[in-house]
Design an enzyme around this catalytic site. Structure first.
Site, PDB file in Angstrom:
ATOM      1  N   THR A 348       0.861  -1.180   0.000  1.00  0.00           N
ATOM      2  CA  THR A 348       0.000   0.000   0.000  1.00  0.00           C
ATOM      3  C   THR A 348       0.899   1.232   0.000  1.00  0.00           C
ATOM      4  O   THR A 348       2.031   1.164   0.445  1.00  0.00           O
ATOM      5  CB  THR A 348      -0.878   0.025   1.278  1.00  0.00           C
ATOM      6  OG1 THR A 348      -1.714  -1.120   1.315  1.00  0.00           O
ATOM      7  CG2 THR A 348      -1.750   1.259   1.363  1.00  0.00           C
ATOM      8  N   GLY A 431      -1.170  -3.904   4.858  1.00  0.00           N
ATOM      9  CA  GLY A 431      -2.214  -4.911   4.732  1.00  0.00           C
ATOM     10  C   GLY A 431      -3.086  -4.991   5.965  1.00  0.00           C
ATOM     11  O   GLY A 431      -3.516  -3.984   6.525  1.00  0.00           O
TER      12      GLY A 431
END
Length: 525
Positions: A348, A431
């Site tokens: 991310t 995550g």
């Protein structure tokens, strides 16, 4: 104050504006936008899109985003859901009939419609100043000219690159081997996509040749996607959820993100005297690990598409946290929560920007697993997320895959307020770790008085279905004490997550922190 004899990173201080993110070129681009007269939303969009070129294994225009933000001179926090939906023809029963227990990670079935670009266009129109042509210029430049691969990106590439397939290999690993630090990465196809969006807006991405390129690739791999699925993609403004912890209020994006899990986790931790514990000792790790198992079990049961999340009030109720806290044995580890259908991932990007008018933006943007589905469109090289793997195939579950539905998301932006004033936009990548990471960051600030940089630097632990992951920042004595309580202690070779934060002091000074686990920095002016 940190010990200057030891390796470390000082906080960054400024007054006019600041960005904290995971790559220095993106932070610089965001500050450049502020200095050109753009606001925090302009800067966050410009930096985020560039991060898709800087960190292509983490994010890109084939992914999703969630955003929390304030308007200039206001403290009300707004939320925007930029996550995509499953194609209308998606069918969990059909996948079960094919023998699947979970959605295959690198299949077209895992690809949901990319939502981030629609969100960026909407946010630019509604809340920006400069226009998409200016905001996308830095990413277009670097996609065309190339960008030197940063050390953390090069570290991730060999593992994440195993997901690449077909056109994904051609666009993201054309030599057949992962790039080394300092080698150049180029994405000319994406540069052309961004040029067209800069000229014609969202329709350039969701209709016409670019959408057709994505569709042709997905349909050739058995995907149920249709042109109308792309054309219908729309982001939504939503109402944040929040919870108090020791004088601060944690504000999170509502479902389908997992932000409520962080609030539940802190509600559980309120029942323990965390501040009296050694901040880096086994007792605190144990209590947080047990609270994580309980909070994530609730997440796995309840968080889903907003139209299918019916137990949010129960999840956030003080009584729920009290009952869960009573299940924690201070001396003995419990079994981990049943795993969600998602596989372990930590991929991310996060960016936060505050401008001179104290508009604050907290933005997280992802393609889910490393290099997403590994599927890239043939002509333009748009790497498609596998966010559909966040669905379950369990029949009747609120998060069961269905056409037009959004999956449970792990990515969550955060903000803290105190006495009604926004004090800290922040985010934690990694995550599933993100909810635990939010709670840990808030606890570091409120229980132990750490500043944003020290709170980010502090060692991390995470209880997931594989065991209790422990960073090497903890001593062997801590690991042994946790093992003695029954934890399956895992020393992961990779660091856990990454965080960015900006603290807005009452004096008007901005204090930024950026995770040394990533390549980025906090930059102000």
């Amino acid at each position: 104050m940190r010990d200057f004899h030891l390796p470390g990173r000082s906080a960054t201080f400024a007054t006019n504006g600041m960005c904290a993110t995971s790559h220095p070129l993106a932070a610089k681009a965001a500050i450049d936008i502020l200095q050109q007269g753009g606001n925090a939303m302009d800067a966050a969009i410009a930096g985020a899109v560039l991060l898709g070129i800087c960190e292509p294994q983490m994010t890109g225009i084939g992914g999703d985003c969630f955003v929390l933000f304030t308007k200039p001179g206001e403290d009300q926090i707004h939320a925007l859901n930029g996550s995509g939906r499953a194609p209308k023809a998606a069918d969990a029963a059909a996948l079960r009939a094919q023998g699947h227990a979970t959605i295959p990670l690198n299949s077209a079935h895992a690809v949901t419609i990319p939502g981030a670009m629609d969100a960026f266009c909407q946010l630019s129109d509604d809340h920006g100043r400069l226009g998409l042509d200016t905001l996308l210029a830095p990413a277009i430049h670097y996609a065309d000219q190339g960008i030197p691969v940063a050390p953390r990106v090069a570290h991730d590439w060999p593992t994440a690159g195993k997901m690449l397939q077909g056109h994904g290999l051609r666009h993201f690993m054309p030599s057949g081997t992962p790039p080394k630090p300092g080698e150049m990465f180029r994405a000319p196809g994406q540069a052309e996509v961004l040029r067209r969006i800069a000229k014609d807006g969202r329709a350039a991405f969701y209709e016409g040749e670019i959408a057709e390129d994505m569709l042709a690739t997905l349909n050739a791999m058995g995907g149920a996607h249709r042109a109308e699925d792309f054309a219908a993609q729309r982001c939504d403004y939503t109402t944040p959820v929040s919870g108090a912890y020791k004088g601060a209020n944690l504000v999170e994006h509502p479902p389908n993100g997992q932000g409520a899990t962080a609030i539940l986790l802190l509600n559980i931790l309120k029942h323990f005297d965390i501040a009296a514990m050694d901040p880096f000792g086994a007792e605190r790790v144990h209590i947080e690990a047990e609270a994580t198992k309980l909070a994530y079990d609730a997440r796995n049961r309840f968080i889903a598409d907003p139209a299918h999340t019916t137990r949010l009030d129960h999840m956030l109720a003080p009584e729920t946290a009290a009952k869960l806290a009573a299940l924690i044995d201070p001396n003995k580890a419990m079994a981990a929560a049943k795993p969600l259908s998602e596989a372990v991932h930590r991929d991310t990007i996060y960016i936060t920007v505050v401008d001179r008018d104290r508009m604050a933006v907290s933005l997280i943007y992802s393609i889910f697993h490393g290099f997403g589905s590994g599927i890239a469109s043939e002509k333009f090289g748009i790497l498609l997320q596998n966010r559909g793997a966040g669905f379950t195939l369990e029949e009747g579950h609120p998060n069961e895959l269905a056409g037009g539905k959004r999956p449970m998301h792990t990515i969550i932006p955060g903000m803290l307020t105190e006495a009604g004033r926004v004090t800290t936009p922040f985010g934690v990548m990694g995550g599933s770790y993100q909810s635990t990471g939010h709670a840990r960051f808030v606890s570091n600030l409120r229980d132990f008085g750490l500043g944003p940089q020290a709170a980010i630097d502090a060692p991390r632990a995470f209880a997931d279905p594989t065991g209790l992951k422990l960073e090497r920042g903890y001593g062997t004595d801590v690991a042994q004490a946790l093992a003695d309580k029954g934890h399956e202690v895992i020393t992961d070779p990779d660091a856990i997550g990454g965080a960015q934060a900006i603290q807005i002091h009452a004096s008007g000074v901005l204090e930024g922190g950026s995770d040394p686990r990533k390549d980025g920095c906090a930059l102000g002016y």
